[in-house]
Scaffold this motif. Structure first.
Motif, PDB file in Angstrom:
ATOM      1  N   LEU A  96       0.818  -1.217   0.000  1.00  0.00           N
ATOM      2  CA  LEU A  96       0.000   0.000   0.000  1.00  0.00           C
ATOM      3  C   LEU A  96       0.850   1.264   0.000  1.00  0.00           C
ATOM      4  CD1 LEU A  96      -2.800  -1.040   2.547  1.00  0.00           C
ATOM      5  CD2 LEU A  96      -3.042  -0.748   0.066  1.00  0.00           C
ATOM      6  N   GLY A  97       2.163   1.087   0.046  1.00  0.00           N
ATOM      7  CA  GLY A  97       3.056   2.232  -0.015  1.00  0.00           C
ATOM      8  C   GLY A  97       3.564   2.722   1.326  1.00  0.00           C
ATOM      9  N   VAL A  98       3.221   2.007   2.394  1.00  0.00           N
ATOM     10  CA  VAL A  98       3.740   2.366   3.718  1.00  0.00           C
ATOM     11  C   VAL A  98       5.207   1.950   3.787  1.00  0.00           C
ATOM     12  CG1 VAL A  98       3.448   2.082   6.213  1.00  0.00           C
ATOM     13  CG2 VAL A  98       1.438   1.989   4.703  1.00  0.00           C
ATOM     14  N   ASN A  99       6.073   2.832   4.292  1.00  0.00           N
ATOM     15  CA  ASN A  99       7.493   2.475   4.329  1.00  0.00           C
ATOM     16  C   ASN A  99       7.760   1.427   5.407  1.00  0.00           C
ATOM     17  OD1 ASN A  99       8.135   3.751   6.896  1.00  0.00           O
ATOM     18  ND2 ASN A  99       8.082   5.723   5.833  1.00  0.00           N
ATOM     19  N   ILE A 100       8.958   0.847   5.357  1.00  0.00           N
ATOM     20  CA  ILE A 100       9.273  -0.291   6.218  1.00  0.00           C
ATOM     21  C   ILE A 100       9.280   0.097   7.698  1.00  0.00           C
ATOM     22  CG2 ILE A 100      11.764   0.082   5.987  1.00  0.00           C
ATOM     23  CD1 ILE A 100       9.924  -3.303   6.368  1.00  0.00           C
TER      24      ILE A 100
END
Length: 384
Positions: free
Chosen positions: A156-160
């Motif tokens: 979903l594009g959330v960073n690590i």
């Protein structure tokens, strides 16, 4: 409201779920940790050895600590260690610092794993019915949830870093509603913390070592393998371990029925063959669906081998059960935590595909040892 329905049995299931989630979370972080630090496969293998070293150091301590302070206090402290160390793994850029926090994280993982198993044994005895497969099934379910959610957040594009904290918030919530029901006691310490396995027990230990090494390889290297060797998007790197954990969970939750219906030896033989077929797909496959099928087959094939081996500990007479259990457990955990370092060294000097071939060959040894084990057990106490 949820605490109203909580008891020690459900709380034990929850902490197994938590342990599976946080372990699987690390599986998804691995390729990002490699990119953040700019290390090669050999160095990554060494760093993974730090995690294993931390766990192995803490495991012998867990038994005496639970005996003295109770399962509850040890589980609380060890879980806090994991939760505090985990975020650093997602953003540290210096290999030495990563090694340090992997060591700390490993201490938490090892101590938690032993302490929750001590609690599980006590709860199972108190309930006077088989619960252990279900507890370990919850660990596998945690692997699915942890890897699945991490992969979903990343897709979903959330960073690590943010994905890691989101998982930790869920873990903290689950821990908060369950920790009051952890056992404030444990059995008195008895027997040696470690014994060198011999005879049949050594064979059981070797089989467990290999199968746990396979699980450790799936945990620590599946995402790196898919991203680096098969050129799968890094946002989908964790999906391989998700497939593996899904099959492992299903196998464990249905394991008692399967073994009772087909026989323990047949389950181990068929499981070994299924796992080898899975390795063939993982090593030779290019399409993501084929690769995921391979990981699923590896998980399904390996799921019931270790439970069968532990069942045989109670049937052998070479070593007392009190001594044999920790001996086999230690070999198993060396496989799952330290074994993947071997994969890193092989990958550095050759390739990850060759490293996976090496692990597959070890599964052939499991198959051959199981056949030999049946002959011995037939001669002594009957077939598997």
């Amino acid at each position: 409201m949820l605490q109203h329905y909580m008891n020690d049995k459900i709380a034990t299931r929850v902490i197994f779920l938590i342990a599976g989630m946080i372990t699987a979370m690390w599986a998804v972080i691995v390729p990002f940790a490699k990119m953040n630090t700019g290390i090669n496969d050999a160095v990554l293998g060494t760093l993974l050895l730090c995690l294993g070293a931390g766990a192995i150091i803490s495991m012998p301590m867990a038994g005496p600590l639970t005996s003295r302070y109770g399962c509850k206090n040890v589980i609380i402290v060890s879980t806090i260690i994991m939760v505090v160390a985990a975020p650093f793994l997602s953003f540290i850029s210096h290999p030495i610092l990563l090694a340090f926090f992997l060591l700390i994280f490993g201490v938490g993982v090892g101590m938690t794993d032993c302490a929750i198993n001590v609690q599980a044994i006590i709860v199972e005895k108190k309930e006077k019915k088989a619960l252990m497969s279900g507890f370990h099934g919850m660990f596998s379910l945690g692997g699915i949830v942890g890897a699945g959610l991490m992969t979903g957040f990343l897709a979903l594009g959330v960073n690590i870093i943010a994905s890691t904290f989101l998982i930790l918030f869920i873990i903290i919530f689950l821990f908060g509603i369950s920790f009051r029901h952890f056992l404030p006691y444990a059995n008195p310490a008895e027997g040696p913390a470690f014994a060198i396995p011999k005879g049949i027990v050594l064979v059981l230990g070797i089989i467990c070592f290999v199968v746990f090494l396979v699980e450790g390889t799936a945990l620590d290297w599946s995402a790196v393998y898919l991203v680096d060797s098969k050129h799968i998007s890094d946002s989908l790197g964790g999906i391989g371990f998700t497939a593996f954990a899904t099959a492992m969970t299903g196998g464990r939750l249905t394991g008692d029925y399967i073994v009772n219906k087909f026989g323990a030896l047949r389950v181990v033989i068929i499981g070994s063959i299924i796992a080898l077929l899975g390795f063939y797909f993982v090593i030779t496959g290019i399409d993501l669906s084929i690769l995921l099928t391979g990981y699923f087959l590896i998980g399904a094939g390996c799921s019931n081998i270790v439970p069968v081996m532990f069942n045989q500990i109670g049937k052998q007479t070479t070593m007392s059960q009190m001594v044999a259990v920790p001996a086999v457990s230690t070999l198993g955990y060396i496989g799952i935590l330290a074994g993947p370092a071997m994969v890193g060294f092989i990958a550095h000097h050759s390739s990850l595909s060759h490293a996976f071939i090496f692990v597959a060959l070890l599964m052939v040894i499991v198959l051959l040892l199981t056949i030999a084990l049946q002959k011995v057990m037939n001669a002594n106490q009957g077939s598997l």
